[in-house]
Design a protein around this motif. Structure first.
Motif, PDB file in Angstrom:
ATOM      1  N   LYS A   2       0.852  -1.195   0.000  1.00 51.14           N
ATOM      2  CA  LYS A   2       0.000   0.000   0.000  1.00 51.14           C
ATOM      3  C   LYS A   2       0.885   1.241   0.000  1.00 51.14           C
ATOM      4  N   ARG A  15      -4.652   4.864  11.433  1.00 53.27           N
ATOM      5  CA  ARG A  15      -4.976   4.007  10.280  1.00 53.27           C
ATOM      6  C   ARG A  15      -3.686   3.474   9.650  1.00 53.27           C
ATOM      7  N   LEU A  16      -2.663   4.338   9.554  1.00 49.61           N
ATOM      8  CA  LEU A  16      -1.378   3.916   9.008  1.00 49.61           C
ATOM      9  C   LEU A  16      -0.796   2.761   9.820  1.00 49.61           C
ATOM     10  N   ASP A  18      -2.446   0.633  11.651  1.00 53.55           N
ATOM     11  CA  ASP A  18      -3.271  -0.552  11.392  1.00 53.55           C
ATOM     12  C   ASP A  18      -2.909  -1.199  10.058  1.00 53.55           C
ATOM     13  N   LEU A  19      -2.725  -0.376   9.017  1.00 52.61           N
ATOM     14  CA  LEU A  19      -2.343  -0.904   7.702  1.00 52.61           C
ATOM     15  C   LEU A  19      -1.006  -1.624   7.768  1.00 52.61           C
ATOM     16  N   ARG A  22      -0.733  -5.287   8.580  1.00 46.92           N
ATOM     17  CA  ARG A  22      -1.107  -6.254   7.538  1.00 46.92           C
ATOM     18  C   ARG A  22      -0.074  -6.369   6.422  1.00 46.92           C
ATOM     19  N   GLU A  23       0.553  -5.229   6.101  1.00 43.74           N
ATOM     20  CA  GLU A  23       1.550  -5.205   5.025  1.00 43.74           C
ATOM     21  C   GLU A  23       2.368  -3.929   5.149  1.00 43.74           C
ATOM     22  N   VAL A  25       3.810  -0.346   4.320  1.00 46.16           N
ATOM     23  CA  VAL A  25       3.162   0.804   3.699  1.00 46.16           C
ATOM     24  C   VAL A  25       4.234   1.799   3.270  1.00 46.16           C
TER      25      VAL A  25
END
Length: 84
Positions: A2, A15-16, A18-19, A22-23, A25
């Motif tokens: 992302k 939010r960053l 949290d992202l 998962r992967e 960023v």
């Protein structure tokens, strides 16, 4: 992977984070990538890989006859004290 802009990353820091769980960023500033945020687990995995790579290089160097730090220091001292 992302990609988010720097302002979006700043304004939505939670939010960053949290992202990044998962992967990785990528953060862009003025359209160019400037940083990557990744989870602690991914960072630790990469660190372990890096450590393993350097350990393998050191082992290979030892088997190929490279000298150790004590011998290096001795030779350097000898060369520095040598008269021309």
């Amino acid at each position: 992977m992302k990609t988010v802009g720097a302002k979006e990353a700043k304004d939505g820091f939670g939010r960053l984070l949290d992202l990044a769980q998962r992967e990785p960023v990528t953060i862009e500033k003025k359209g160019r990538p400037v940083a990557v945020v990744l989870s602690l687990e991914e960072y630790q995995r990469l660190e372990a890989l890096d450590d393993a790579w350097w350990a393998a290089r050191a082992e290979k160097a030892g088997k190929e006859g490279f000298i150790g730090p004590e011998e290096s220091a001795r030779l350097l001292k000898e060369m520095l004290s040598a008269k021309d």
